[in-house]
Design an enzyme around this catalytic site. Structure first.
Site, PDB file in Angstrom:
ATOM      1  N   GLU A 103      81.790  34.882  35.538  1.00 20.55           N
ATOM      2  CA  GLU A 103      80.909  35.888  36.144  1.00 20.55           C
ATOM      3  C   GLU A 103      79.725  36.181  35.243  1.00 20.55           C
ATOM      4  O   GLU A 103      79.793  36.012  34.026  1.00 20.55           O
ATOM      5  CB  GLU A 103      81.689  37.196  36.378  1.00 20.55           C
ATOM      6  CG  GLU A 103      81.992  37.468  37.835  1.00 20.55           C
ATOM      7  CD  GLU A 103      80.776  37.816  38.691  1.00 20.55           C
ATOM      8  OE1 GLU A 103      79.668  37.305  38.435  1.00 20.55           O
ATOM      9  OE2 GLU A 103      80.946  38.604  39.630  1.00 20.55           O
ATOM     10  N   ASP A 104      78.651  36.629  35.855  1.00 16.99           N
ATOM     11  CA  ASP A 104      77.480  37.061  35.096  1.00 16.99           C
ATOM     12  C   ASP A 104      77.716  38.438  34.487  1.00 16.99           C
ATOM     13  O   ASP A 104      77.495  38.653  33.297  1.00 16.99           O
ATOM     14  CB  ASP A 104      76.233  37.061  35.989  1.00 16.99           C
ATOM     15  CG  ASP A 104      76.442  37.745  37.337  1.00 16.99           C
ATOM     16  OD1 ASP A 104      77.567  38.217  37.615  1.00 16.99           O
ATOM     17  OD2 ASP A 104      75.484  37.802  38.128  1.00 16.99           O
ATOM     18  N   ASP A 107      80.284  45.374  36.361  1.00 14.35           N
ATOM     19  CA  ASP A 107      79.681  46.702  36.446  1.00 14.35           C
ATOM     20  C   ASP A 107      80.822  47.700  36.665  1.00 14.35           C
ATOM     21  O   ASP A 107      81.463  48.143  35.714  1.00 14.35           O
ATOM     22  CB  ASP A 107      78.673  46.655  37.600  1.00 14.35           C
ATOM     23  CG  ASP A 107      77.748  47.852  37.639  1.00 14.35           C
ATOM     24  OD1 ASP A 107      78.068  48.864  37.020  1.00 14.35           O
ATOM     25  OD2 ASP A 107      76.689  47.767  38.276  1.00 14.35           O
ATOM     26  N   LYS A 135      79.182  46.327  31.498  1.00 13.23           N
ATOM     27  CA  LYS A 135      78.658  47.691  31.352  1.00 13.23           C
ATOM     28  C   LYS A 135      79.837  48.649  31.242  1.00 13.23           C
ATOM     29  O   LYS A 135      80.331  49.133  32.267  1.00 13.23           O
ATOM     30  CB  LYS A 135      77.841  48.081  32.588  1.00 13.23           C
ATOM     31  CG  LYS A 135      76.578  47.278  32.831  1.00 13.23           C
ATOM     32  CD  LYS A 135      75.892  47.785  34.101  1.00 13.23           C
ATOM     33  CE  LYS A 135      74.664  47.011  34.451  1.00 13.23           C
ATOM     34  NZ  LYS A 135      74.105  47.392  35.766  1.00 13.23           N
ATOM     35  N   PHE A 156      69.956  48.552  34.964  1.00 12.27           N
ATOM     36  CA  PHE A 156      69.890  47.384  35.829  1.00 12.27           C
ATOM     37  C   PHE A 156      69.190  46.240  35.118  1.00 12.27           C
ATOM     38  O   PHE A 156      68.040  46.359  34.708  1.00 12.27           O
ATOM     39  CB  PHE A 156      69.189  47.698  37.151  1.00 12.27           C
ATOM     40  CG  PHE A 156      69.498  46.673  38.200  1.00 12.27           C
ATOM     41  CD1 PHE A 156      70.694  46.721  38.900  1.00 12.27           C
ATOM     42  CD2 PHE A 156      68.624  45.619  38.438  1.00 12.27           C
ATOM     43  CE1 PHE A 156      71.004  45.733  39.834  1.00 12.27           C
ATOM     44  CE2 PHE A 156      68.923  44.638  39.372  1.00 12.27           C
ATOM     45  CZ  PHE A 156      70.124  44.709  40.071  1.00 12.27           C
ATOM     46  N   VAL A 157      69.904  45.146  34.959  1.00 13.44           N
ATOM     47  CA  VAL A 157      69.364  44.027  34.191  1.00 13.44           C
ATOM     48  C   VAL A 157      69.117  42.809  35.082  1.00 13.44           C
ATOM     49  O   VAL A 157      69.764  42.642  36.122  1.00 13.44           O
ATOM     50  CB  VAL A 157      70.299  43.651  33.017  1.00 13.44           C
ATOM     51  CG1 VAL A 157      70.399  44.799  32.040  1.00 13.44           C
ATOM     52  CG2 VAL A 157      71.677  43.235  33.501  1.00 13.44           C
ATOM     53  N   ARG A 169      66.029  35.312  38.941  1.00  9.59           N
ATOM     54  CA  ARG A 169      67.219  34.560  38.507  1.00  9.59           C
ATOM     55  C   ARG A 169      66.860  33.446  37.532  1.00  9.59           C
ATOM     56  O   ARG A 169      67.685  33.030  36.726  1.00  9.59           O
ATOM     57  CB  ARG A 169      67.934  33.932  39.715  1.00  9.59           C
ATOM     58  CG  ARG A 169      68.600  34.936  40.648  1.00  9.59           C
ATOM     59  CD  ARG A 169      69.503  34.196  41.628  1.00  9.59           C
ATOM     60  NE  ARG A 169      69.821  34.985  42.806  1.00  9.59           N
ATOM     61  CZ  ARG A 169      70.820  35.856  42.887  1.00  9.59           C
ATOM     62  NH1 ARG A 169      71.584  36.072  41.849  1.00  9.59           N
ATOM     63  NH2 ARG A 169      71.045  36.526  43.993  1.00  9.59           N
TER      64      ARG A 169
HETATM   65  P1  XMP Z   1      81.145  45.436  40.334  1.00 11.65           P
HETATM   66  O1  XMP Z   1      80.499  46.798  40.373  1.00 11.65           O
HETATM   67  O2  XMP Z   1      82.133  45.291  41.440  1.00 11.65           O
HETATM   68  O3  XMP Z   1      79.959  44.470  40.697  1.00 11.65           O
HETATM   69  O4  XMP Z   1      81.692  45.122  38.970  1.00 11.65           O
HETATM   70  C1  XMP Z   1      79.544  43.417  39.927  1.00 11.65           C
HETATM   71  C2  XMP Z   1      78.414  42.738  40.669  1.00 11.65           C
HETATM   72  O5  XMP Z   1      77.324  43.659  40.855  1.00 11.65           O
HETATM   73  C3  XMP Z   1      76.098  43.036  40.593  1.00 11.65           C
HETATM   74  N1  XMP Z   1      75.427  43.761  39.484  1.00 11.65           N
HETATM   75  C4  XMP Z   1      74.223  43.502  38.977  1.00 11.65           C
HETATM   76  N2  XMP Z   1      73.321  42.562  39.305  1.00 11.65           N
HETATM   77  N3  XMP Z   1      71.874  43.389  37.613  1.00 11.65           N
HETATM   78  C5  XMP Z   1      72.148  42.524  38.609  1.00 11.65           C
HETATM   79  O6  XMP Z   1      71.308  41.678  38.890  1.00 11.65           O
HETATM   80  C6  XMP Z   1      72.726  44.365  37.235  1.00 11.65           C
HETATM   81  O7  XMP Z   1      72.447  45.129  36.312  1.00 11.65           O
HETATM   82  C7  XMP Z   1      73.977  44.416  37.957  1.00 11.65           C
HETATM   83  N4  XMP Z   1      75.047  45.226  37.854  1.00 11.65           N
HETATM   84  C8  XMP Z   1      75.920  44.795  38.819  1.00 11.65           C
HETATM   85  C9  XMP Z   1      76.420  41.619  40.232  1.00 11.65           C
HETATM   86  O8  XMP Z   1      76.253  40.823  41.385  1.00 11.65           O
HETATM   87  C10 XMP Z   1      77.873  41.611  39.850  1.00 11.65           C
HETATM   88  O9  XMP Z   1      78.510  40.408  40.171  1.00 11.65           O
HETATM   89 MG    MG Z   2      77.614  38.395  40.532  1.00 11.91          MG
END
Ligand code: XMP
Ligand code: MG
Length: 184
Positions: A103-104, A107, A135, A156-157, A169
């Site tokens: 995963e990237d 959150d 985060k 937000f990154v 991206r």
């Molecule tokens: P949760 O909240 O379920 O979601 O952990 C994770 C997904 O939310 C997106 N996400 C972000 N995408 N910048 C982004 O471009 C951010 O700062 C960010 N924070 C959450 C992302 O798709 C991740 O997989």
């Molecule tokens: Mg994602």
């Protein structure tokens, strides 16, 4: 695309291309050691994890297989709800497989905790997680991330796969999006 190419859209630079590559090398070394002699399946979460997956997969010396999932979490705006819908499922049968979700960013953790439970329920032997960013202040559920890259503030990154409205991206680095971008 470089962070300097979109300097006006950024509030701050977080990580350069080199810092990201160094972190990925570090994670890859641990994964190589932990799965030595095993047949590992990397599962990338579309679309954000594309860059991490490409670089991590090549940094590994293990033979791996790659598969992809696309999920969307129901919820309003930028808030993840934890109710997840599969938009694209895996092609691979997970029975008896060792799986590493790539995963990237984590959150709230809701998406990944759902995904891990979902993949485990398909008979995988193990399901671990590798996420480049995390985060901690935004966490709503505790997710055990075995391979975690950088811990960042609750901002937000963008870049290196992470988007705002599907843009940015292709940035080589990671930055904090300037508030005037999402206010406009
Ligand atoms: P949760 O909240 O379920 O979601 O952990 C994770 C997904 O939310 C997106 N996400 C972000 N995408 N910048 C982004 O471009 C951010 O700062 C960010 N924070 C959450 C992302 O798709 C991740 O997989
Ligand atoms: Mg994602």
């Amino acid at each position: 695309m470089e962070l300097t190419d979109i300097a006006d859209d950024l509030a701050a630079t977080l990580y350069t291309e080199q810092q990201i590559q160094d972190k990925i090398e570090e994670l890859a070394k641990r994964i190589d050691a932990d799965y030595a002699g095993e047949k590992l399946l990397l599962v990338g979460v579309l679309k954000g994890a594309v860059m991490v997956m490409a670089d991590l997969a090549r940094a590994l010396t293990l033979p791996i297989e790659m598969d992809w999932m696309a999920v969307s979490s129901y919820g309003s705006g930028t808030q993840s709800s934890g109710v997840v819908r599969i938009l694209k499922d895996l092609d691979t049968d997970l029975t008896g497989r060792k799986v590493l979700i790539v995963e990237d960013i984590i959150d709230s953790g809701l998406t990944l905790s759902w995904l891990r439970a979902n993949l485990s329920s398909r008979g995988a032997e193990s399901v671990e997680i590798c996420a480049l960013l995390r985060k901690p202040d935004a966490a709503k559920v505790v997710v055990d991330v075995k391979y975690a890259g950088f811990e960042i503030a609750n901002e937000f990154v963008i870049g290196y796969g992470l988007d705002y409205a599907d843009k940015y991206r292709n940035l080589r680095g990671i930055g904090v999006l300037a508030p005037h971008i999402y206010a406009s």
